[in-house]
Design an enzyme around this catalytic site. Structure first.
Site, PDB file in Angstrom:
ATOM      1  N   ASP A   1       0.831  -1.219   0.000  1.00 50.25           N
ATOM      2  CA  ASP A   1       0.000   0.000   0.000  1.00 50.25           C
ATOM      3  C   ASP A   1       0.861   1.263   0.000  1.00 50.25           C
ATOM      4  O   ASP A   1       0.638   2.175   0.799  1.00 50.25           O
ATOM      5  CB  ASP A   1      -0.943   0.026   1.210  1.00 50.25           C
ATOM      6  CG  ASP A   1      -1.628  -1.300   1.466  1.00 50.25           C
ATOM      7  OD1 ASP A   1      -2.071  -1.931   0.491  1.00 50.25           O
ATOM      8  OD2 ASP A   1      -1.718  -1.714   2.638  1.00 50.25           O
TER       9      ASP A   1
ATOM     10  N   ASN B   1     -17.830  -6.659   0.117  1.00 53.07           N
ATOM     11  CA  ASN B   1     -16.869  -6.265   1.145  1.00 53.07           C
ATOM     12  C   ASN B   1     -16.700  -4.754   1.205  1.00 53.07           C
ATOM     13  O   ASN B   1     -16.856  -4.150   2.263  1.00 53.07           O
ATOM     14  CB  ASN B   1     -15.523  -6.944   0.893  1.00 53.07           C
ATOM     15  CG  ASN B   1     -15.621  -8.451   0.931  1.00 53.07           C
ATOM     16  OD1 ASN B   1     -15.865  -9.073  -0.098  1.00 53.07           O
ATOM     17  ND2 ASN B   1     -15.463  -9.044   2.104  1.00 53.07           N
TER      18      ASN B   1
ATOM     19  N   GLU C   1     -11.232  -0.931  -3.461  1.00 52.18           N
ATOM     20  CA  GLU C   1     -10.523  -0.294  -2.354  1.00 52.18           C
ATOM     21  C   GLU C   1      -9.312   0.459  -2.883  1.00 52.18           C
ATOM     22  O   GLU C   1      -9.041   0.487  -4.086  1.00 52.18           O
ATOM     23  CB  GLU C   1     -10.096  -1.348  -1.325  1.00 52.18           C
ATOM     24  CG  GLU C   1      -9.068  -2.342  -1.852  1.00 52.18           C
ATOM     25  CD  GLU C   1      -8.669  -3.399  -0.837  1.00 52.18           C
ATOM     26  OE1 GLU C   1      -9.395  -3.600   0.149  1.00 52.18           O
ATOM     27  OE2 GLU C   1      -7.615  -4.044  -1.054  1.00 52.18           O
TER      28      GLU C   1
ATOM     29  N   HIS D   1      -3.103  -1.132  -5.069  1.00 55.21           N
ATOM     30  CA  HIS D   1      -3.058  -0.110  -4.024  1.00 55.21           C
ATOM     31  C   HIS D   1      -1.927   0.885  -4.290  1.00 55.21           C
ATOM     32  O   HIS D   1      -0.933   0.945  -3.574  1.00 55.21           O
ATOM     33  CB  HIS D   1      -2.934  -0.711  -2.639  1.00 55.21           C
ATOM     34  CG  HIS D   1      -3.468   0.228  -1.598  1.00 55.21           C
ATOM     35  ND1 HIS D   1      -4.451  -0.129  -0.712  1.00 55.21           N
ATOM     36  CD2 HIS D   1      -3.179   1.521  -1.339  1.00 55.21           C
ATOM     37  CE1 HIS D   1      -4.737   0.915   0.067  1.00 55.21           C
ATOM     38  NE2 HIS D   1      -3.972   1.931  -0.309  1.00 55.21           N
TER      39      HIS D   1
ATOM     40  N   ARG E   1       4.785  -8.482  -0.144  1.00 56.59           N
ATOM     41  CA  ARG E   1       4.333  -7.499  -1.126  1.00 56.59           C
ATOM     42  C   ARG E   1       5.348  -6.368  -1.104  1.00 56.59           C
ATOM     43  O   ARG E   1       5.558  -5.720  -0.079  1.00 56.59           O
ATOM     44  CB  ARG E   1       2.925  -7.001  -0.790  1.00 56.59           C
ATOM     45  CG  ARG E   1       1.852  -8.060  -1.002  1.00 56.59           C
ATOM     46  CD  ARG E   1       0.468  -7.507  -0.729  1.00 56.59           C
ATOM     47  NE  ARG E   1       0.271  -7.206   0.676  1.00 56.59           N
ATOM     48  CZ  ARG E   1      -0.838  -6.639   1.176  1.00 56.59           C
ATOM     49  NH1 ARG E   1      -1.831  -6.295   0.363  1.00 56.59           N
ATOM     50  NH2 ARG E   1      -0.948  -6.411   2.469  1.00 56.59           N
TER      51      ARG E   1
END
Length: 348
Positions: free
Chosen positions: A45, A184, A221, A285, A319
């Protein structure tokens, strides 16, 4: 790039537009080594912001999801070697005691803020959004104060708050579960009342209604905003955070009513996704920042460089953060060049 309305869009959804891909001309840059090297390992992120003095800050989720770290450097490249500083740590109990996710650093009306999501270890996946405010002018040296929850009209699972300004008006966009709990998260926009409160008038600008947004989890998101060419572009990420994670694109005219869902358009397919040939799996993200030249838009994003997870998406902490340059079509739309490596985009 030619756009045409796709009439198969679900009822009440943001209009889905067909995008014909731009034609890319072969250049020497397309023959560079294509394997991406992580810029900052084990940092999901990623959010990068340029300060008034031209220097850069980097903030991201850490694999343990237990703290917020911040890096600062004079240049983009130097961020990779900058020493991270822990500026906040999770609580032992209560609503900020687990899953510290996706911090973002913003400077609003001369003061620095950090937006982040957190949950209660006794109520797992009860995530809400919270705010830190800086007492002082230096994010690396000043005292960070807890300012409580980011107040929104609906009390629901929520995360990934970001803030941007068009003209004199500042807005929030965040990811939130719908009241009926059909999915979600979708993306919600509202005007900013203050750096810790959104207006009660909220608008859902995208829901996970497309097939590629519903793989593993029904998720929209991680919004990131880029304003250019008279438009407000919003990238977002969808599906489970494994190799199926991918980025989508929304856009609206800069002069439109951004609280009107009819102002927003949505691409029907991902604009950036896994590419095994580049060892890029589950990219998403992202954030945008200008390079040192003041004109090149860089996109920071996270991805894994292997397919098979080591555990689950949440327990596999590999990640890594990467960055690349985005380009623009003749009609002013961002091009993410999914078939190119990061190095190839930076050499164009």
């Amino acid at each position: 790039m030619t756009l045409s309305v796709c009439m198969a869009a679900p009822a009440n959804a943001v209009p889905v537009l067909e995008l014909k891909p731009a034609v890319h001309h072969t250049t020497d840059s397309q023959h560079l080594v294509t394997q991406n090297a992580p810029f900052i390992a084990r940092s999901a992120d990623p959010w990068v912001i340029q300060a008034d003095d031209g220097s850069y800050y980097f903030i991201a989720s850490v694999p343990e999801f237990d703290r917020i770290e911040l890096r600062h450097a004079a240049t983009i490249q130097a961020l990779g070697q900058a020493q991270p500083k822990i500026i906040w740590h999770k609580h032992e109990s209560g609503p900020m005691s687990i899953d510290i996710w996706a911090p973002e650093l913003h400077k609003i009306d001369g003061r620095w803020y950090i937006y982040y999501a957190a949950s209660d270890k006794d109520l797992r996946f009860h995530n809400r959004m919270f705010v830190l405010g800086l007492n002082g002018d230096d994010p690396m040296a000043g005292e960070w104060q807890e300012l409580g929850r980011l107040k929104t009209a609906h009390d629901a699972f929520s995360l990934d708050a970001t803030s941007f300004q068009v003209g004199e008006q500042r807005y929030f966009i965040w990811a939130q579960q719908d009241e009926a709990k059909n999915y979600n998260t979708g993306l919600v926009i509202a005007k900013m009342v203050s750096p810790t409160q959104a207006s009660a008038q909220e608008t859902i600008i995208t829901e996970p209604l497309l097939d590629w947004e519903r793989l593993g989890f029904k998720v929209n998101e991680g919004a990131a905003v880029l304003i250019k060419n008279g438009k407000v572009f919003v990238t977002y990420s969808a599906s489970a955070t494994d190799d199926r994670y991918a980025m989508g694109l929304l856009w609206a005219d800069q002069t439109a009513n951004l609280l009107d869902p009819k102002s927003w358009h949505k691409a029907p397919i991902p604009v950036f996704s896994s590419n095994p040939a580049l060892k890029r799996f589950g990219p998403g993200h992202n954030s945008f920042v200008l390079a040192e030249d003041g004109k090149t838009e860089l996109m920071f994003y996270h991805a894994r460089n292997y397919l098979e997870l080591q555990g689950t998406p949440l327990t596999d902490g590999n990640r890594h953060s990467y960055y690349r340059a985005i380009s623009w079509s003749a009609d002013g739309m961002p091009q993410f060049d999914n078939q190119l490596s990061d190095a190839q985009t930076l050499a164009k």
